[in-house]
Design a protein around this motif. Structure first.
Motif, PDB file in Angstrom:
ATOM      1  N   CYS A   8      -8.152 -16.216 -23.392  1.00  8.41           N
ATOM      2  CA  CYS A   8      -7.026 -16.990 -22.149  1.00  8.41           C
ATOM      3  C   CYS A   8      -7.861 -17.671 -21.354  1.00  8.41           C
ATOM      4  O   CYS A   8      -8.842 -17.305 -20.738  1.00  8.41           O
ATOM      5  CB  CYS A   8      -6.112 -15.836 -21.551  1.00  8.41           C
ATOM      6  SG  CYS A   8      -5.166 -16.784 -20.189  1.00  8.41           S
ATOM      7  N   CYS A  46      -8.829 -25.756 -28.171  1.00  2.87           N
ATOM      8  CA  CYS A  46      -7.488 -25.464 -27.490  1.00  2.87           C
ATOM      9  C   CYS A  46      -6.232 -25.057 -28.321  1.00  2.87           C
ATOM     10  O   CYS A  46      -5.901 -25.836 -29.168  1.00  2.87           O
ATOM     11  CB  CYS A  46      -7.262 -26.384 -26.372  1.00  2.87           C
ATOM     12  SG  CYS A  46      -8.592 -26.699 -25.732  1.00  2.87           S
ATOM     13  N   CYS A  47      -5.789 -24.031 -27.884  1.00  2.73           N
ATOM     14  CA  CYS A  47      -4.203 -23.634 -28.413  1.00  2.73           C
ATOM     15  C   CYS A  47      -3.394 -23.175 -27.283  1.00  2.73           C
ATOM     16  O   CYS A  47      -3.474 -21.966 -26.785  1.00  2.73           O
ATOM     17  CB  CYS A  47      -4.481 -22.591 -29.386  1.00  2.73           C
ATOM     18  SG  CYS A  47      -2.957 -22.149 -30.181  1.00  2.73           S
ATOM     19  N   GLY A  48      -2.734 -24.253 -26.544  1.00  5.60           N
ATOM     20  CA  GLY A  48      -1.982 -23.810 -25.486  1.00  5.60           C
ATOM     21  C   GLY A  48      -2.932 -23.275 -24.242  1.00  5.60           C
ATOM     22  O   GLY A  48      -3.660 -24.172 -24.080  1.00  5.60           O
ATOM     23  N   ASP A  49      -2.857 -22.151 -23.710  1.00  5.30           N
ATOM     24  CA  ASP A  49      -3.641 -21.819 -22.632  1.00  5.30           C
ATOM     25  C   ASP A  49      -4.835 -20.824 -23.080  1.00  5.30           C
ATOM     26  O   ASP A  49      -5.510 -20.328 -22.130  1.00  5.30           O
ATOM     27  CB  ASP A  49      -2.961 -21.037 -21.369  1.00  5.30           C
ATOM     28  CG  ASP A  49      -3.497 -20.761 -20.317  1.00  5.30           C
ATOM     29  OD1 ASP A  49      -4.251 -21.829 -19.727  1.00  5.30           O
ATOM     30  OD2 ASP A  49      -3.630 -19.551 -19.811  1.00  5.30           O
ATOM     31  N   SER A  50      -5.102 -20.983 -24.548  1.00  5.60           N
ATOM     32  CA  SER A  50      -6.120 -20.257 -24.973  1.00  5.60           C
ATOM     33  C   SER A  50      -7.188 -21.132 -25.351  1.00  5.60           C
ATOM     34  O   SER A  50      -6.959 -22.249 -25.845  1.00  5.60           O
ATOM     35  CB  SER A  50      -5.585 -19.222 -26.142  1.00  5.60           C
ATOM     36  OG  SER A  50      -4.888 -18.099 -25.670  1.00  5.60           O
TER      37      SER A  50
END
Length: 215
Positions: A8, A46-50
């Protein structure tokens, strides 16, 4: 990120810049990511907030982890294959770094490495490969001199070769070390490995019996 694979953003920023505000830490993370070399595939995704590390990146720590777990679980080494001594006797994680997250990961990997070396020494002794078993056992002793399971592996390898004198000598040296450093005795289980019990040897030494038994 190389250790964890997916993290995250907030956790990563707080781990790398723990002394500043969350906003400042996230800004520092954005700057760092922007400075990374561009490539295809990108090093960081990136994958969303991760954030995710690219699967194309080879991480040697993962090789160590998988190899050590295979050894501990009895999946390695093959009876006549090459034991993974080189990988299991390497350096600690990021030597010289003292950040909290490094210390935690370093100790986790150190414990896994020690368990793997003990298990490898035992497996090699059973397979009759006693010189290599001794190498694995001594690597564990060097990494943690007060660890009894490592000394047990050394004694077992000596006994498997028929070197009772060497086994007794090693036990006595370890016993002295424990007494000097911790003021304790080795476990009864370790003493029972020897054909001559520690108490019997003490009596024999006072009466000269030890010299008669071992020359």
């Amino acid at each position: 990120m190389a250790l964890r694979g997916r993290v995250c953003r907030t956790v990563l920023a707080g781990t790398l810049w723990p002394e500043v505000t969350e906003e400042h830490a996230r800004g520092s993370l954005r700057t760092t990511l922007w400075k990374l070399p561009r490539g295809e595939p990108p090093l960081i995704g990136c994958c969303g907030d991760s954030l995710l590390i690219t699967p194309a990146l080879h991480v040697d720590v993962h090789d160590l982890t998988h190899t050590a777990l295979d050894v501990v679980e009895g999946c390695s080494p093959p009876p006549h294959g090459e034991p993974p001594l080189g990988l299991l006797t390497g350096e600690d994680l990021l030597p010289g770094w003292d950040e909290d997250w490094v210390l935690v990961e370093r100790e986790r990997l150190r414990q896994l490495r020690l368990h793997a070396l003990d298990a490898l020494a035992e497996a090699l002794t059973r397979a009759g490969r006693r010189a290599l078993a001794m190498e694995a056992a001594w690597a564990s002793v060097r990494a943690e001199p007060l660890r009894e399971s490592a000394h047990r592996a050394v004694i077992a390898a000596h006994l498997a070769e028929g070197n009772v004198c060497e086994a007794v000598r090693h036990y006595d040296a370890f016993r002295r070390l424990l007494n000097e450093e911790l003021g304790v005795e080795p476990s009864a289980e370790l003493g029972r490995m020897l054909p001559v019990r520690p108490s019997a040897r003490s009596t024999a030494r006072r009466g000269g019996g030890l010299r008669r038994c071992f020359g």
